[in-house]
Design an enzyme around this catalytic site. Structure first.
Site: not given
Ligand code: KPL
Length: 303
Positions: A9, A12, A77, A185, A189, A252
């Site tokens: 995806g 990757g 995932k 992290k 999220n 993003n």
């Molecule tokens: O890890 C991310 C995700 O979208 O799962 C971030 C860093 C928030 C980038 O969009």
């Protein structure tokens, strides 16, 4: 280093594409045949800052055709980790390293159920990428990557992985407590993914409204309290870190947002759902994380 990405995806493709450009032997393994066929016939289309490149890259949906690997990177995932590990065992030789750069909690445990934990390495990345077509990715977010051993030792092999990433333009550090980074992290999220999925926003839009900022802060504050009580050391103010990541990945659409866009199952159970599960035995109330988990799961039922 022969590197095999399990998961073809957006992420990757991003790591596979950058490593290939840096001259590494890389294989993408994915179970979406249309995606793999597109990459095999036309290469990986890689867009970044308005520029488009075509990267010829090895891709297959038959992991047994790859041979043995030096490094396997899981980018599937979280709910598919167990299946991906079962597929990946054919790649294993005595010194194969298995690295997860996935989101959420639970990947370490799922991998170590089938792979000797001495071979497993943890990591996190702040990069964001969107799959905008078959074999076509858009790199739309930048952030550091961390890798580290489960027992927190500094070893040659993590240094080698980190150097290989850095040589490919993926800014990477070796962490001496990767579990703290995994939680760091996770908090990112927790603050971004469900909210962008539910609102339809790109990451950056979360900072444009006082209401979405307030929700983000509530989610992150609850999860930080759970982390603190579990003895996790968070190296910077978690809300500041989430804000910084939102800015760096402004354009993003989060991975959960992309899952919603394609009416796919999400990683909610490994993110906000994991906060709810971890909070329970500690007696910490996490009503905002419970609410977004329930909302996302309810909407998912209609997919
Ligand atoms: O890890 C991310 C995700 O979208 O799962 C971030 C860093 C928030 C980038 O969009």
């Amino acid at each position: 280093m022969k590197t095999v990405m399990i998961g073809s995806g957006a992420m990757g493709g991003l790591f596979g594409g950058l490593l290939t450009l840096a001259g590494q032997e890389v294989w993408l393994v994915g179970n979406r045949k249309d995606q793999i066929d597109a990459i095999r016939s036309a290469g990986l289309t890689f867009e970044e800052k308005g520029e488009r490149r075509i990267i010829p890259i090895n891709a297959t949906s038959d992991v047994t055709s790859v041979g043995k690997a030096d490094l396997v990177i899981f980018f599937v995932k979280t709910y598919d980790t167990e299946m991906a590990v079962s597929d990946a065992v054919v790649l294993e030789k005595e010194d194969t390293m298995f690295l997860t750069l996935q989101n959420g909690l639970g990947n370490e445990e799922a991998i170590c159920r089938k792979i000797d934990r001495k071979k497993v390495i943890l990591g996190v990345t702040g990069h964001g990428a969107t799959l905008i077509g078959l074999g076509h990715i858009h790199h739309a977010g930048w952030g550091k990557t961390f890798v580290g051993e489960l027992d927190h030792r500094l070893t040659d092999r993590v240094v080698r992985i980190s150097q290989m990433f850095c040589n490919a333009g993926i800014e990477t550090e070796v962490s001496s407590n990767i579990h703290d980074q995994v939680w760091g992290k996770l908090l990112v999220n927790v603050g971004i993914n469900a909210l962008t999925a539910l609102t339809g926003f790109k990451n950056g839009q979360l900072l444009d409204y006082p209401e979405s900022v307030r929700l983000m802060e509530k989610l992150v504050t609850e999860a930080s309290e759970v982390a603190r009580r579990k003895g996790i050391h968070l190296e910077e103010d978690p809300i500041e870190k989430v804000r910084r990541t939102i800015e760096a990945t402004r354009e993003n659409r989060s991975s959960m947002g992309q899952d919603f866009d394609h009416r796919r199952k999400t990683e909610i159970e490994a993110i906000n759902g994991a906060v709810v599960r971890e909070a329970q035995p500690l007696g910490i109330p996490v009503p905002f994380n419970q609410a977004v988990t329930d909302l996302v799961k309810t909407i998912e039922k209609s997919f």
